[in-house]
Design a protein around this motif. Structure first.
Motif, PDB file in Angstrom:
ATOM      1  N   TYR A 120      31.386 100.890  94.927  1.00  0.00           N
ATOM      2  CA  TYR A 120      32.422 100.755  93.902  1.00  0.00           C
ATOM      3  C   TYR A 120      33.854 100.838  94.438  1.00  0.00           C
ATOM      4  CZ  TYR A 120      33.423 105.761  93.446  1.00  0.00           C
ATOM      5  OH  TYR A 120      33.821 107.043  93.678  1.00  0.00           O
ATOM      6  N   PRO A 121      34.170 101.616  95.500  1.00  0.00           N
ATOM      7  CA  PRO A 121      35.566 101.595  95.967  1.00  0.00           C
ATOM      8  C   PRO A 121      36.016 100.195  96.413  1.00  0.00           C
ATOM      9  CG  PRO A 121      34.478 103.564  96.777  1.00  0.00           C
ATOM     10  CD  PRO A 121      33.404 102.677  96.182  1.00  0.00           C
ATOM     11  N   ALA A 122      35.172  99.484  97.152  1.00  0.00           N
ATOM     12  CA  ALA A 122      35.518  98.130  97.591  1.00  0.00           C
ATOM     13  C   ALA A 122      35.596  97.182  96.397  1.00  0.00           C
ATOM     14  CB  ALA A 122      34.500  97.625  98.605  1.00  0.00           C
ATOM     15  N   LYS A 123      34.693  97.349  95.449  1.00  0.00           N
ATOM     16  CA  LYS A 123      34.708  96.496  94.257  1.00  0.00           C
ATOM     17  C   LYS A 123      35.951  96.767  93.406  1.00  0.00           C
ATOM     18  CE  LYS A 123      29.740  95.730  94.025  1.00  0.00           C
ATOM     19  NZ  LYS A 123      29.684  94.280  94.128  1.00  0.00           N
ATOM     20  N   LEU A 124      36.355  98.028  93.320  1.00  0.00           N
ATOM     21  CA  LEU A 124      37.568  98.369  92.578  1.00  0.00           C
ATOM     22  C   LEU A 124      38.793  97.760  93.258  1.00  0.00           C
ATOM     23  CD1 LEU A 124      39.077  99.882  90.339  1.00  0.00           C
ATOM     24  CD2 LEU A 124      39.074 101.903  91.843  1.00  0.00           C
ATOM     25  N   GLU A 125      38.848  97.852  94.566  1.00  0.00           N
ATOM     26  CA  GLU A 125      39.975  97.249  95.293  1.00  0.00           C
ATOM     27  C   GLU A 125      40.063  95.755  94.986  1.00  0.00           C
ATOM     28  OE1 GLU A 125      40.773  96.196  99.839  1.00  0.00           O
ATOM     29  OE2 GLU A 125      40.924  98.375  99.456  1.00  0.00           O
ATOM     30  N   ALA A 126      38.922  95.069  94.992  1.00  0.00           N
ATOM     31  CA  ALA A 126      38.909  93.634  94.697  1.00  0.00           C
ATOM     32  C   ALA A 126      39.383  93.362  93.270  1.00  0.00           C
ATOM     33  CB  ALA A 126      37.510  93.054  94.915  1.00  0.00           C
ATOM     34  N   LEU A 181      41.403  95.236  91.459  1.00  0.00           N
ATOM     35  CA  LEU A 181      42.842  95.503  91.408  1.00  0.00           C
ATOM     36  C   LEU A 181      43.629  94.340  91.996  1.00  0.00           C
ATOM     37  CD1 LEU A 181      42.770  99.262  92.400  1.00  0.00           C
ATOM     38  CD2 LEU A 181      43.598  98.346  90.212  1.00  0.00           C
ATOM     39  N   ARG A 182      43.153  93.815  93.100  1.00  0.00           N
ATOM     40  CA  ARG A 182      43.852  92.684  93.723  1.00  0.00           C
ATOM     41  C   ARG A 182      43.810  91.440  92.833  1.00  0.00           C
ATOM     42  NH1 ARG A 182      45.172  93.418  99.410  1.00  0.00           N
ATOM     43  NH2 ARG A 182      44.723  95.594  99.880  1.00  0.00           N
ATOM     44  N   GLU A 183      42.688  91.251  92.118  1.00  0.00           N
ATOM     45  CA  GLU A 183      42.609  90.141  91.155  1.00  0.00           C
ATOM     46  C   GLU A 183      43.665  90.286  90.062  1.00  0.00           C
ATOM     47  OE1 GLU A 183      38.644  89.887  89.550  1.00  0.00           O
ATOM     48  OE2 GLU A 183      37.765  89.522  91.513  1.00  0.00           O
ATOM     49  N   LYS A 184      44.018  91.520  89.737  1.00  0.00           N
ATOM     50  CA  LYS A 184      45.043  91.792  88.723  1.00  0.00           C
ATOM     51  C   LYS A 184      46.445  91.765  89.308  1.00  0.00           C
ATOM     52  CE  LYS A 184      42.534  92.691  85.061  1.00  0.00           C
ATOM     53  NZ  LYS A 184      42.651  91.870  83.865  1.00  0.00           N
ATOM     54  N   GLY A 185      46.560  91.466  90.602  1.00  0.00           N
ATOM     55  CA  GLY A 185      47.870  91.382  91.228  1.00  0.00           C
ATOM     56  C   GLY A 185      48.390  92.705  91.762  1.00  0.00           C
ATOM     57  N   LEU A 196      38.672 100.601  86.459  1.00  0.00           N
ATOM     58  CA  LEU A 196      39.818  99.700  86.486  1.00  0.00           C
ATOM     59  C   LEU A 196      40.884 100.032  85.444  1.00  0.00           C
ATOM     60  CD1 LEU A 196      41.204  97.236  87.771  1.00  0.00           C
ATOM     61  CD2 LEU A 196      39.931  95.821  86.130  1.00  0.00           C
ATOM     62  N   PRO A 197      40.564 100.130  84.151  1.00  0.00           N
ATOM     63  CA  PRO A 197      41.642 100.414  83.188  1.00  0.00           C
ATOM     64  C   PRO A 197      42.276 101.789  83.395  1.00  0.00           C
ATOM     65  CG  PRO A 197      39.499 100.329  82.084  1.00  0.00           C
ATOM     66  CD  PRO A 197      39.283  99.901  83.498  1.00  0.00           C
ATOM     67  N   SER A 238      50.518  91.764  87.305  1.00  0.00           N
ATOM     68  CA  SER A 238      50.846  90.745  86.311  1.00  0.00           C
ATOM     69  C   SER A 238      50.293  91.161  84.959  1.00  0.00           C
ATOM     70  CB  SER A 238      50.266  89.394  86.734  1.00  0.00           C
ATOM     71  OG  SER A 238      48.867  89.493  86.853  1.00  0.00           O
ATOM     72  N   ARG A 239      50.937  90.765  83.939  1.00  0.00           N
ATOM     73  CA  ARG A 239      50.483  91.074  82.572  1.00  0.00           C
ATOM     74  C   ARG A 239      49.508  89.998  82.128  1.00  0.00           C
ATOM     75  NH1 ARG A 239      51.562  96.235  81.564  1.00  0.00           N
ATOM     76  NH2 ARG A 239      53.638  96.704  82.193  1.00  0.00           N
ATOM     77  N   ASP A 240      48.365  90.397  81.622  1.00  0.00           N
ATOM     78  CA  ASP A 240      47.366  89.432  81.139  1.00  0.00           C
ATOM     79  C   ASP A 240      47.535  89.207  79.660  1.00  0.00           C
ATOM     80  OD1 ASP A 240      46.138  89.038  83.621  1.00  0.00           O
ATOM     81  OD2 ASP A 240      45.014  90.905  83.380  1.00  0.00           O
TER      82      ASP A 240
END
Length: 181
Positions: free
Chosen positions: A48-54, A56-60, A161-162, A179-181
């Protein structure tokens, strides 16, 4: 000032904002836990730490999530290593205490005291913390009913994530670095 002059200033400001965001110091997150943090069965890249990092990066969000999971660890062990595992400059810590305390007959009261002590140490260092001690649905466990599947790690990352984004928003003051979604 001419329209062209105002436009040129706006473009320059936009370029500076983009360049400064690209070189902004990444958010440093450390995930402290036991085997499910470490990635038993799925490896560190599947945990999960690597998945969380990914995510977060998807969210900018420019974030590095460090995996400080140690198999078989208890909350007492996590408490002993919290200062060494969480270096200066860490912004957020995820505490995922897991179930080893039950396996090693640690009382609920001692477990709660260990978690509270870790939170206190982090707070004293001005580091935000998230305790992920939520119930995980049974379908996310592997055949041993202890460790998580890849889907289980993805589930935890999506749950975190949230919470992490909200902490980043508070850390930034008003606006998020994402970025704001």
């Amino acid at each position: 000032m001419t329209t062209f002059g105002r436009f040129s200033i706006a473009v320059a400001i936009g370029i500076l904002a983009t360049v400064s965001a690209a070189f902004a110091k990444p958010i440093r997150i450390v995930a402290v836990g036991a085997s499910n943090t470490q990635g038993w069965y799925v490896g560190k890249q599947g945990a999960y730490p690597a998945k969380l990092e990914a995510l977060l990066r998807e969210k900018g969000v420019n974030a590095n999530v460090v995996n400080a999971g140690i198999p078989f660890d208890t909350t007492a062990g996590m408490l002993k290593r919290i200062d060494s595992d969480v270096p200066k400059g860490t912004d957020i810590v995820i505490l995922q205490p897991g179930g080893n305390d039950r396996r090693f007959l640690v009382t609920k009261e001692q477990r709660a005291a260990n978690i509270a002590a870790m939170e206190r140490r982090l707070r004293d260092r001005a580091i935000k913390s998230v305790v992920y001690d939520d119930e995980i649905p049974p379908q996310y466990y592997a055949f041993d009913f202890i460790h998580l599947t890849a889907d289980g790690h993805a589930f935890i990352a999506s749950q975190l994530l949230p919470r992490v984004l909200a902490m980043i928003d508070r850390r930034a003051g008003v606006a998020s670095p994402r970025s704001r979604d």
